[in-house]
Design a protein around this motif. Structure first.
Motif, PDB file in Angstrom:
ATOM      1  N   GLY A   1      -9.647  -4.277  -0.906  1.00 22.49           N
ATOM      2  CA  GLY A   1     -10.613  -3.230  -0.594  1.00 22.49           C
ATOM      3  C   GLY A   1     -10.341  -1.894  -1.258  1.00 22.49           C
ATOM      4  O   GLY A   1     -11.246  -1.087  -1.448  1.00 22.49           O
ATOM      5  N   GLY A   2      -9.096  -1.646  -1.573  1.00 23.95           N
ATOM      6  CA  GLY A   2      -8.785  -0.473  -2.370  1.00 23.95           C
ATOM      7  C   GLY A   2      -8.764   0.848  -1.625  1.00 23.95           C
ATOM      8  O   GLY A   2      -8.991   1.903  -2.225  1.00 23.95           O
ATOM      9  N   SER A   3      -8.462   0.832  -0.315  1.00 25.46           N
ATOM     10  CA  SER A   3      -8.460   2.116   0.400  1.00 25.46           C
ATOM     11  C   SER A   3      -7.357   3.041  -0.134  1.00 25.46           C
ATOM     12  O   SER A   3      -7.551   4.260  -0.207  1.00 25.46           O
ATOM     13  CB  SER A   3      -8.320   1.903   1.907  1.00 25.46           C
ATOM     14  OG  SER A   3      -7.032   1.444   2.265  1.00 25.46           O
ATOM     15  N   ASN A   4      -6.218   2.470  -0.514  1.00 28.96           N
ATOM     16  CA  ASN A   4      -5.175   3.323  -1.115  1.00 28.96           C
ATOM     17  C   ASN A   4      -5.622   3.873  -2.465  1.00 28.96           C
ATOM     18  O   ASN A   4      -5.369   5.042  -2.779  1.00 28.96           O
ATOM     19  CB  ASN A   4      -3.865   2.545  -1.259  1.00 28.96           C
ATOM     20  CG  ASN A   4      -3.057   2.551   0.026  1.00 28.96           C
ATOM     21  OD1 ASN A   4      -2.529   3.579   0.431  1.00 28.96           O
ATOM     22  ND2 ASN A   4      -2.996   1.401   0.678  1.00 28.96           N
TER      23      ASN A   4
ATOM     24  N   GLY B   1      -2.011  -2.439  -3.364  1.00 29.49           N
ATOM     25  CA  GLY B   1      -2.534  -3.670  -2.788  1.00 29.49           C
ATOM     26  C   GLY B   1      -2.810  -4.698  -3.862  1.00 29.49           C
ATOM     27  O   GLY B   1      -3.760  -5.468  -3.765  1.00 29.49           O
TER      28      GLY B   1
ATOM     29  N   MET C   1      -1.873  -8.080  -5.293  1.00 27.12           N
ATOM     30  CA  MET C   1      -1.211  -9.190  -4.593  1.00 27.12           C
ATOM     31  C   MET C   1      -0.785 -10.330  -5.522  1.00 27.12           C
ATOM     32  O   MET C   1      -0.639 -11.471  -5.074  1.00 27.12           O
ATOM     33  CB  MET C   1      -2.114  -9.707  -3.466  1.00 27.12           C
ATOM     34  CG  MET C   1      -2.516  -8.631  -2.458  1.00 27.12           C
ATOM     35  SD  MET C   1      -1.135  -7.692  -1.725  1.00 27.12           S
ATOM     36  CE  MET C   1      -0.611  -8.861  -0.471  1.00 27.12           C
TER      37      MET C   1
ATOM     38  N   ILE D   1       3.122   0.592  -3.433  1.00 30.77           N
ATOM     39  CA  ILE D   1       3.214   0.907  -2.005  1.00 30.77           C
ATOM     40  C   ILE D   1       3.370  -0.388  -1.238  1.00 30.77           C
ATOM     41  O   ILE D   1       2.700  -1.383  -1.517  1.00 30.77           O
ATOM     42  CB  ILE D   1       2.017   1.731  -1.484  1.00 30.77           C
ATOM     43  CG1 ILE D   1       2.293   2.176  -0.041  1.00 30.77           C
ATOM     44  CG2 ILE D   1       0.702   0.954  -1.606  1.00 30.77           C
ATOM     45  CD1 ILE D   1       1.548   3.412   0.384  1.00 30.77           C
TER      46      ILE D   1
ATOM     47  N   PRO E   1       3.936  -2.082   2.781  1.00 27.12           N
ATOM     48  CA  PRO E   1       3.744  -1.737   4.191  1.00 27.12           C
ATOM     49  C   PRO E   1       4.936  -2.073   5.096  1.00 27.12           C
ATOM     50  O   PRO E   1       4.788  -2.753   6.107  1.00 27.12           O
ATOM     51  CB  PRO E   1       2.496  -2.544   4.573  1.00 27.12           C
ATOM     52  CG  PRO E   1       2.543  -3.739   3.688  1.00 27.12           C
ATOM     53  CD  PRO E   1       3.181  -3.280   2.399  1.00 27.12           C
TER      54      PRO E   1
ATOM     55  N   GLU F   1      -0.010   5.271   4.907  1.00 27.93           N
ATOM     56  CA  GLU F   1      -0.048   4.940   3.478  1.00 27.93           C
ATOM     57  C   GLU F   1      -0.975   5.906   2.741  1.00 27.93           C
ATOM     58  O   GLU F   1      -0.686   6.360   1.636  1.00 27.93           O
ATOM     59  CB  GLU F   1      -0.548   3.501   3.264  1.00 27.93           C
ATOM     60  CG  GLU F   1       0.367   2.437   3.833  1.00 27.93           C
ATOM     61  CD  GLU F   1      -0.097   1.025   3.490  1.00 27.93           C
ATOM     62  OE1 GLU F   1      -0.549   0.791   2.350  1.00 27.93           O
ATOM     63  OE2 GLU F   1      -0.005   0.145   4.373  1.00 27.93           O
TER      64      GLU F   1
END
Ligand code: GAR
Length: 195
Positions: free
Chosen positions: A11-14, A88, A90, A108, A110, A174
């Motif tokens: 989703g790319g929120s970071n 994110g 993966m 990053i 978690p 984050e």
């Protein structure tokens, strides 16, 4: 200003927080957002923010990680990044890819590294009965999630937490931590910090 490329899978929120942080007066600017999943939500969000995007579907390369990475590197080199941020992303990267971007790649993760490298970090923190959890931004080296830590942020683990509620609490941190770590790194400051 330093040129920043961002790799993501979801989703790319970071990524959104990183791009938003690179405004006027910032030592870096976004030049490319790239994904191994052509349908990743993060690509659409990057496009909306006016950042060039690219994708290289890893699936046709299932038997050849080196060939997949060669295409990634081709796209990345065209954008001439000074800094590569994994946000994110993966897919496991090979030593060759990591060496190619050595000293200029951030990730990053978690968890409060060195605890819980790899996947399912929140489940593992809860199962261990940890009273605190968090996130880390680190330099990427050949050891998975093992490079020098640049910054960390902590959150409490609550009695009633599930992996999902804990993940949401950590993700908020984050979003504060990664922009701060990138700003420092782009300015040449590699000293470790806590948020
Ligand atoms: C983030 O929680 C990030 O820390 C994690 O994936 C999520 C991506 O969310 N990364 C890893 O687990 C790396 N192994 P986002 O796409 O909304 O930024």
């Amino acid at each position: 200003t330093k040129r920043v490329a961002i790799l993501l899978s979801g989703g790319g929120s970071n990524m959104v927080r990183l791009v938003e942080s690179m405004g006027q007066g910032h030592p870096a600017r976004p030049v490319l957002v790239m994904s191994n999943d052509p349908n990743a939500g993060g690509l659409a969000r990057a496009r909306e923010m006016g950042v060039p995007v690219a994708s290289v579907d890893h699936k046709p390369f299932s038997k050849d990680r080196a060939a997949f990475e060669a295409v990634l590197i081709e796209h990345l080199e065209a954008a001439q990044p000074d800094i590569l941020c994994l946000a994110g992303f993966m897919r496991i990267l090979t030593g060759d890819f990591i060496r190619h971007f050595e000293g200029r790649m951030l990730n990053i993760h978690p968890s409060l590294l060195p605890k819980y490298k790899g996947l399912h970090t929140h489940e593992r923190a809860i199962a261990a009965g940890d009273k605190e959890a968090g996130c880390s931004v680190h330099e990427v080296t050949a050891e998975l999630d093992g490079g020098p830590i640049l910054g960390q942020a902590r959150v409490p683990v609550l009695e009633e937490d599930t992996a999902e509620t804990l993940a949401a609490r950590v993700l908020k941190q984050e979003h504060r931590l990664y922009p701060e770590a990138l700003r420092r790194f782009a300015a040449g400051d590699r000293s470790r910090f806590e948020l």
